[in-house]
Scaffold this active site. Structure first.
Site, PDB file in Angstrom:
ATOM      1  N   LYS A  97      86.306  20.762  51.290  1.00 41.83           N
ATOM      2  CA  LYS A  97      87.312  21.597  51.863  1.00 41.83           C
ATOM      3  C   LYS A  97      86.331  22.855  52.472  1.00 41.83           C
ATOM      4  O   LYS A  97      86.373  23.177  53.611  1.00 41.83           O
ATOM      5  CB  LYS A  97      88.535  21.777  51.221  1.00 41.83           C
ATOM      6  N   LYS A 146      52.492   4.353  65.325  1.00 38.57           N
ATOM      7  CA  LYS A 146      52.471   4.998  66.734  1.00 38.57           C
ATOM      8  C   LYS A 146      53.927   4.606  67.527  1.00 38.57           C
ATOM      9  O   LYS A 146      54.539   5.356  67.810  1.00 38.57           O
ATOM     10  CB  LYS A 146      51.163   4.886  67.656  1.00 38.57           C
ATOM     11  N   ASP A 173      56.880   2.676  57.750  1.00 36.87           N
ATOM     12  CA  ASP A 173      57.412   2.497  59.127  1.00 36.87           C
ATOM     13  C   ASP A 173      57.913   3.431  59.841  1.00 36.87           C
ATOM     14  O   ASP A 173      58.247   4.651  59.180  1.00 36.87           O
ATOM     15  CB  ASP A 173      58.515   1.436  58.474  1.00 36.87           C
ATOM     16  N   ASP A 174      58.043   3.242  61.252  1.00 44.19           N
ATOM     17  CA  ASP A 174      59.011   4.204  62.027  1.00 44.19           C
ATOM     18  C   ASP A 174      60.497   4.042  61.291  1.00 44.19           C
ATOM     19  O   ASP A 174      60.833   3.091  61.091  1.00 44.19           O
ATOM     20  CB  ASP A 174      58.987   3.864  63.247  1.00 44.19           C
ATOM     21  N   GLY A 356      53.494  17.002  63.479  1.00 38.81           N
ATOM     22  CA  GLY A 356      52.210  17.879  64.109  1.00 38.81           C
ATOM     23  C   GLY A 356      51.125  17.879  63.262  1.00 38.81           C
ATOM     24  O   GLY A 356      50.276  19.119  63.522  1.00 38.81           O
ATOM     25  N   GLY A 379      50.138  11.395  65.412  1.00 35.17           N
ATOM     26  CA  GLY A 379      49.365  11.550  66.568  1.00 35.17           C
ATOM     27  C   GLY A 379      47.934  11.811  66.123  1.00 35.17           C
ATOM     28  O   GLY A 379      46.833  11.635  66.727  1.00 35.17           O
TER      29      GLY A 379
END
Lengths: 430, 430
Positions: A97, A146, A173-174, A356, A379
């Site tokens: 609450k 990727k 895994d993605d 990143g 990446g």
């Protein structure tokens, strides 16, 4: 003393009487009312009454000061007698609450010795994951696929092999890969672990593949069993989509004999607001470890999707701490008690700052996190100018350089062409 | 056409190229990359590619304007082919990673016909709940326990009887009442339903008691079965502590033959921030109904714990709408299609605006919500100067007055002393 779990809130309000608000929380979320209760009843209800531990009011100060709005940090102790020993019960008690009551954020949680003893914590922890991989002397390296959606098993296998051959320790895994006709979990696990075996013949390295555990809540155990039966040696889990208790039950289940990696999907719905939600150190730190995550992903402070560095450090602290005092409430004030200095009865969880990450960031990551960290790249592996294998190798070289105490620019030479190419493309940030 | 589910985001940014951001979301959260993909591959991957449906940029305007910060509403269509037909998969797809990417809030969700057809929705819905109670011609009245923690079965039974005898239609457990030695679920259900039977002999009324379903996630079905075996005729569930899928699976389970009431505990961690989280109409509206909540509680705009009126109205709209167009995405632009005008294949859910409700607010509640609403009171029942029975009666009188078109002040006379006393204490707000 009754055992208590303690929640700390940051409340913003221009003129509230915070001391009064604290009492109204402590009473309202436990016994309901107190002052009008008969004395005889009070004696009986005392063990269910919440306590105000601390109220720190921060008044706004003029230009140049650090407090621009009036707020208070309010700490309330909730008797364990009031809730069952599971995370939903605790969260609903301390922030059910209350989460809807104005500008209020849950910024810390401490547990009683009793409460925490109901949680086995991570089954493997950092040491267990290192044992599985046989790697004890350096930070680990992980890479992520990727793109996976719409690709078939052979494409996934190929991507997997290229990552594994570059020397990564873990592949995940993605998190947006669900059960689908092209790459169902059992076929995916078999194909990828075959690729891992092929890479191992070349690199000599063990590898963990965290396969995404998805689907119906009540079917999660069976789905995990299926993945493990087909060889899965780790699981990825979108904890916040299912609740912390699902993780807690998976991690303690005897059939789940593999490490669990917690993904932070949906976490941004909770932690980034100043005024609302649950802070990252609780959400992605304490609760993940308590619920048994062996590895915890969270947005790094280095990339495009970012979390401030101090929040990253707060997560690191609670994942890695060995001391009970940061987790266990032993009563307010006074000198540190014996329990304060006791070892926490939960294994540590691997911090995995993500997004990143490129090889030029490795020195900074190790400076921030030390060796008990997983360097995790997407990446930064796949986007390497010489290909994904070189991408993994560049990271391993960057880690080697740091371990040897050699500045990255001195190591990124023709002797290590993969690192050299990575540094040329992405630079070094120290 | 491929089926799509569509998410709408509100993004705040002083200078972002929102059109570009929209494309990066549509591509990044589906196929990963697009422009550098070979043409032959594009043809094959097209069915997995997200689409930008709309980008509405709102530039800030000067003093007196309504937009003080630059933002855009971005609408992205995600192919159903990318995720399994469950809420965790959809949420992780549309707001997993993205929730952590700057100042972005999920403000709407629409489903494909295909996706929604995987959800049976509420098993009872408004009509089913009314059938169980045999009440079709007026808003319903619900009351909640005053304080429960630390009390024993006989105290609960007494509280329950007083509420029931006042003429309420539903009574709900406190959401912070978990399994405990004093009032375990099976004893609680038996004692309270015995009190309900006693009250029924006096009032002639049916009553639903929503008992709190708690404990381990994988044990929820068994816990619900136990409650039902002991006579429970409704369940209360802290949905957000367990995830929407748990509700979805409970509501569709053949053994759960009673209505489920969704409690909004923890919702304040998601909806109140301008910049982050998930808006109330999605969180407490569309997703609750999709997952099968027969009744949905949310903070009313009238009391101390408040939600703005327009957010309440948005929740009401999506709980009560009969038309598919507000839920189902049938492709952008063009005239309304046949599906737009079709009936939604989900039963409606009862809106239960809660907190701060007293009899003097009934006219306002019925004006805002119409007759398909549950008037829900705690202090407004228990705090009545003549006691809890009179508290319930005062509410029923207020409802009667509204139904008869009589202004409350004209009805709150000596003929209706309970309403008179309530109005004297709390006033009338119209």
């Amino acid at each position: 003393m009754n055992p208590y779990c303690v929640a700390t809130y940051r409340c913003y309000d221009e003129k509230a009487d915070f001391a009064k608000k604290a009492i109204s929380i402590a009473v309202g979320l436990t016994v309901g009312s107190w002052t009008d209760m008969p004395e005889a009843k009070k004696a009986e209800m005392e063990r269910h009454l919440g306590k105000v531990v601390r109220v720190d009011v921060h008044e706004p100060v003029g230009a140049g000061g650090t407090v621009s709005e009036r707020y208070a940090d309010i700490q309330i102790a909730y008797p364990d007698a009031n809730f069952s020993k599971d995370i939903p019960a605790l969260l609903v008690t301390v922030f059910g609450k209350l989460s809807m009551d104005g500008r209020i954020k849950l910024i810390d949680l401490s547990f009683s010795q009793d409460f925490i003893s109901a949680f086995p914590g991570p089954k493997f922890g950092i040491q267990g994951v290192r044992n599985l991989l046989g790697v004890h002397d350096r930070p680990l390296l992980m890479s992520i696929f990727k793109s996976v959606i719409g690709h078939d098993i052979s494409a996934l296998r190929e991507q997997f092999y290229l990552q594994a051959a570059g020397g990564v320790d873990l592949i995940k895994d993605d998190e947006i890969l669900f059960e689908n006709p092209l790459t169902p979990i059992e076929k995916r696990v078999e194909a990828c672990l075959e690729a891992a075996a092929q890479a191992k013949r070349e690199t000599g390295q063990e590898l963990l593949y965290a396969v995404n555990l998805t689907g119906s809540t009540f079917g999660l155990i069976d789905q995990a069993r299926k993945a493990i039966a087909h060889g899965a040696n780790a699981l990825l889990f979108n904890v916040l989509a299912y609740g912390f208790d699902a993780l807690s039950e998976l991690s303690r289940h005897p059939d789940i004999k593999v490490p669990i990696m917690a993904h932070p999907a949906l976490a941004g719905a909770f932690y980034p607001s100043t005024y609302h939600g649950i802070s990252a150190n609780v959400l992605l730190g304490k609760l993940m470890r308590l619920a048994g995550a062996d590895l915890v992903l969270f947005p790094s402070p280095y990339g495009s999707v970012v979390m401030p560095r101090e929040e990253n450090m707060a997560i690191k602290e609670v994942l890695l701490t060995e001391q009970a005092s940061r987790y266990i409430y032993t009563g307010s004030g006074g000198p540190a008690s014996r329990e304060d200095n006791a070892a926490l009865p939960l294994k540590t969880s691997f911090p995995v700052p993500s997004a990143g990450i490129h090889p030029g960031l490795v020195p900074l990551i190790l400076k921030d996190f030390g060796d008990q960290v997983i360097v995790n790249a997407g990446g930064g592996v796949h986007g390497h100018p010489m290909g994904a294998i070189a991408g993994g190798q560049a990271f391993r070289q960057a880690i080697d350089a740091c371990q040897a105490g050699i500045p990255l620019q001195d190591y990124a030479t023709a002797e290590h062409p993969e690192l050299q190419a990575a540094v040329k493309l992405w630079g070094i940030k120290e």
